[in-house]
Design a protein around this motif. Structure first.
Motif, PDB file in Angstrom:
ATOM      1  N   GLU A   1       0.749  -1.103   0.095  1.00  0.00           N
ATOM      2  CA  GLU A   1       0.099  -0.078   0.026  1.00  0.00           C
ATOM      3  C   GLU A   1       0.900   1.365   0.086  1.00  0.00           C
ATOM      4  O   GLU A   1       0.578   2.218  -0.752  1.00  0.00           O
ATOM      5  N   LEU A   2       1.978   1.031   0.808  1.00  0.00           N
ATOM      6  CA  LEU A   2       2.961   2.293   0.654  1.00  0.00           C
ATOM      7  C   LEU A   2       3.450   2.690  -0.745  1.00  0.00           C
ATOM      8  O   LEU A   2       3.582   3.728  -1.153  1.00  0.00           O
TER       9      LEU A   2
ATOM     10  N   ARG B   1       2.017   1.903  -3.432  1.00  0.00           N
ATOM     11  CA  ARG B   1       0.976   2.419  -4.327  1.00  0.00           C
ATOM     12  C   ARG B   1       0.971   3.742  -3.999  1.00  0.00           C
ATOM     13  O   ARG B   1       0.618   4.547  -5.123  1.00  0.00           O
ATOM     14  N   ARG B   2       0.724   4.325  -2.809  1.00  0.00           N
ATOM     15  CA  ARG B   2       0.634   5.745  -2.514  1.00  0.00           C
ATOM     16  C   ARG B   2       1.570   6.631  -2.901  1.00  0.00           C
ATOM     17  O   ARG B   2       1.678   7.634  -3.372  1.00  0.00           O
TER      18      ARG B   2
ATOM     19  N   ASN C   1      -9.516   2.444  -1.754  1.00  0.00           N
ATOM     20  CA  ASN C   1      -8.681   1.483  -1.348  1.00  0.00           C
ATOM     21  C   ASN C   1      -9.238   0.121  -1.022  1.00  0.00           C
ATOM     22  O   ASN C   1     -10.072  -0.054  -0.136  1.00  0.00           O
TER      23      ASN C   1
ATOM     24  N   ARG D   1      -7.132  -2.541  -0.747  1.00  0.00           N
ATOM     25  CA  ARG D   1      -5.969  -3.535  -0.420  1.00  0.00           C
ATOM     26  C   ARG D   1      -6.157  -3.616   1.075  1.00  0.00           C
ATOM     27  O   ARG D   1      -6.175  -4.706   1.578  1.00  0.00           O
ATOM     28  N   ILE D   2      -6.023  -2.930   1.964  1.00  0.00           N
ATOM     29  CA  ILE D   2      -6.065  -3.019   3.315  1.00  0.00           C
ATOM     30  C   ILE D   2      -7.043  -1.586   3.806  1.00  0.00           C
ATOM     31  O   ILE D   2      -7.750  -1.116   3.107  1.00  0.00           O
TER      32      ILE D   2
ATOM     33  N   ALA E   1      -4.487   2.264   6.100  1.00  0.00           N
ATOM     34  CA  ALA E   1      -4.094   3.047   4.890  1.00  0.00           C
ATOM     35  C   ALA E   1      -3.635   4.332   5.289  1.00  0.00           C
ATOM     36  O   ALA E   1      -2.684   4.858   4.791  1.00  0.00           O
TER      37      ALA E   1
ATOM     38  N   LEU F   1      -0.184   5.698   6.435  1.00  0.00           N
ATOM     39  CA  LEU F   1       0.786   6.116   5.450  1.00  0.00           C
ATOM     40  C   LEU F   1       0.413   7.510   4.905  1.00  0.00           C
ATOM     41  O   LEU F   1      -0.416   8.233   5.260  1.00  0.00           O
ATOM     42  N   PRO F   2       1.335   8.073   4.062  1.00  0.00           N
ATOM     43  CA  PRO F   2       1.088   9.516   3.377  1.00  0.00           C
ATOM     44  C   PRO F   2      -0.421   9.523   2.882  1.00  0.00           C
ATOM     45  O   PRO F   2      -0.674   8.593   2.330  1.00  0.00           O
TER      46      PRO F   2
ATOM     47  N   LEU G   1      -3.375  10.607   0.691  1.00  0.00           N
ATOM     48  CA  LEU G   1      -3.583  10.781  -0.777  1.00  0.00           C
ATOM     49  C   LEU G   1      -4.497  12.175  -0.780  1.00  0.00           C
ATOM     50  O   LEU G   1      -5.213  12.498   0.100  1.00  0.00           O
TER      51      LEU G   1
ATOM     52  N   HIS H   1      10.172   7.015   4.170  1.00  0.00           N
ATOM     53  CA  HIS H   1       9.632   5.576   4.690  1.00  0.00           C
ATOM     54  C   HIS H   1      10.609   4.500   4.122  1.00  0.00           C
ATOM     55  O   HIS H   1      10.155   3.384   4.389  1.00  0.00           O
TER      56      HIS H   1
END
Lengths: 55, 486
Positions: A12-13, A15-16, B5, B7-8, B13, B16-17, B19, B393
């Motif tokens: 996911e990281l 992808r982002r 999203n 996936r998770i 999600a 994380l950074p 969107l 990251h």
């Protein structure tokens, strides 16, 4: 509560980061005037304390 | 908030950074979330602690100025660059401390502070709920049952269930709750002033102390600075959701400064005039049983809203910085882990919680102050506001790996700042040195960490080619992938 696949977050990281790198960059800086107001408020607060101590 | 999203889970999600489509909170949303975080029993107690040091006018100056100084500095050290990158707050710290160094700091601070704060909020909610149950004759005043503890655990459970639902639940809950919380704070302030009278509050003196007035005023300012810099990563993690820098900044500032002052002023006035800052103790006698019960119920809501924000806002830090094992717990699992720790504290140490409230704040405030000094030096002087999101990251290498994932120079600067703080003010007993009355303790601690980080980085880190500071990055072609932090 489900246990995640070990690589799920890493995928996911990736992808982002790809989306963010490919997308148009939005200017997320604070405008200068706002930043100056923030600085002035912060410094002004300390000056106020110093003046209040003197009286 | 979920976007596309599949996936998770969305909440995980969002650690994380973010969107662009996830950064959707308006000014009103941000103001509601930050106000919901700030208005709780701890606001009243914070005002009460100020009232133990100074009178009402000095208390107002200390609270307003201390809060504005703490939050203002935090903006430039952490909140603005975190908003800019959209990454989790402590992930941004990796550019100064390295990934492993940051994890070390995150584990120490978060494990020491978050379960403790959550337990305190739950205890406050539990005490208020017990008062409501006693007033409604559901339980007797002299009951031997651990009603307050049971209610604290119930409040914690409710908060866990709401926090685990993700950022949208937090936003919606606060949009609904905050108007009530603001009304509660203003009503209590009016009630205290009406009961005690303006002149009594204005002329009330704090308990006698050995320090002179300027020193006591600075002690009160210091208390409010460290309380507010302790928002640290939590404020940054929630600010990322703002749809523009301006709305995120002012929604945060107004929520954490003027709105936060509402319960603090009531706490200050009640501490000076009624002898207690805790509204649970004086609410019903002051405003009568019906209104008092309604207000106590809103106070429970206030503590629950702060608890949800506390759990929700710190979960990303734990998920991103505590290692792969904790990460696999997922978002709800992580919040469950913190809630379980808080429940343990409630169960084992309830009586000790109120007493150690400000010792804990002051001790960790010293660490936060030093950390802010390092971040200011790294961002404003050494890095000139430029960090690479991808490398933030990268846990196994990358630009910010320094030595084995740690930047020892930043840790030495952190220690220098912390020791400076201790030299000026012993945080647990609040014993100041002679210079403290002029310069406080947190600001020199920031300055010491700031200077040591710059000097040692220029002597050691930059010549060694570590950390990708601009002086050694000349000629690199990565400028297009560089994400300016602010």
């Amino acid at each position: 509560m489900n246990t995640l696949r070990p690589n799920a977050i890493d995928e996911e990281l990736e992808r982002r980061l790809a989306i963010l790198a490919a997308g148009e960059s939005t200017d997320r800086r604070l405008p200068l005037l706002d930043a100056l107001i923030l600085v002035a408020t912060t410094i002004g607060s300390f000056v106020t304390v110093a003046i209040a101590q003197a009286f | 908030m979920a976007g596309d999203n599949t996936r998770i889970e969305a909440a995980l999600a969002e650690t994380l950074p973010l969107l662009p489509e996830e950064r959707s909170w308006s000014f009103r949303d941000m103001l509601a979330v930050k106000s919901g975080l700030a208005i709780a029993t701890w606001g009243f107690l914070s005002g009460g602690a100020t009232g133990q040091l100074v009178g009402f006018v000095d208390g107002m100056i200390a609270m307003l100025c201390g809060t504005a100084i703490g939050i203002g500095i935090l903006f430039f050290a952490l909140l603005l660059p975190v908003y800019r990158t959209g990454s989790e707050s402590f992930v941004y710290l990796r550019s100064a401390f390295g990934p492993l160094g940051t994890s070390l700091i995150a584990v120490t601070l978060v494990l020491s502070v978050v379960p403790f704060w959550t337990a305190i909020l739950a205890t406050m909610a539990g005490s208020a709920t017990q008062e409501v149950l006693v007033a409604l004759d559901f339980v007797g005043e002299d009951t031997l049952l651990p009603i307050a503890t049971a209610m604290s655990l119930a409040a914690l459970l409710v908060s866990f269930m709401l926090a685990a639902r993700g950022s949208n639940a937090l936003r919606l809950f606060n949009l609904a709750a905050v108007p009530l919380l603001v009304i509660l704070s203003i009503s209590l302030m009016v009630a205290v002033f009406a009961q005690a009278g303006w002149s009594a509050i204005l002329t009330a003196e704090p308990p006698p102390m050995q320090w002179d007035r300027p020193t006591r005023l600075m002690l009160a300012v210091e208390l409010n600075i460290v309380t507010n810099i302790s928002w640290f990563g939590l404020a940054g993690n929630l600010m990322r959701y703002g749809n523009s820098a301006r709305s995120a900044t002012w929604g945060t500032w107004i929520g954490l400064v003027p709105i936060a002052l509402l319960p603090m002023v009531a706490g200050l006035a009640s501490s000076l005039a009624l002898g207690s800052a805790d509204p649970v103790q004086w609410m019903i006698p002051l405003v009568g049983p019906v209104l008092g019960l309604a207000m106590l119920s809103i106070l429970v809501l206030a503590n629950v809203s702060s608890m949800i924000g506390m759990l929700q806002g710190n979960a990303p830090t734990i998920i991103q910085n505590f290692g792969a094992l904790v990460r696999r717990l997922g978002f709800a699992g992580t919040i469950a882990m913190v809630s379980a720790l808080a429940a343990l504290i409630i169960w084992l140490a309830t009586d000790a919680l109120y007493g150690s409230f400000y010792s804990i704040v002051a001790f960790f405030g010293a660490i936060f102050a030093a950390c802010i000094g390092v971040l200011l030096a790294d961002r404003l002087v050494l890095r000139r506001s430029r960090v690479v999101l991808t490398d933030l990251h990268d846990m196994s290498g990358g630009r910010y790996h320094f030595w084995f994932g740690v930047n020892p120079v930043a840790l030495v600067a952190l220690l220098a700042g912390f020791l400076t703080y201790l030299a000026l003010l012993e945080p647990l007993s609040q014993t100041p040195s002679a210079a403290f009355r002029y310069i406080s303790a947190s600001l020199p601690a920031m300055a010491a960490a700031f200077c040591v980080h710059i000097v040692l980085s220029r002597l050691i880190t930059i010549p060694a080619g570590r950390g990708d500071y601009p002086a050694i990055a000349k000629g690199k072609s990565a400028s297009e992938s560089v994400e300016p932090a602010e």
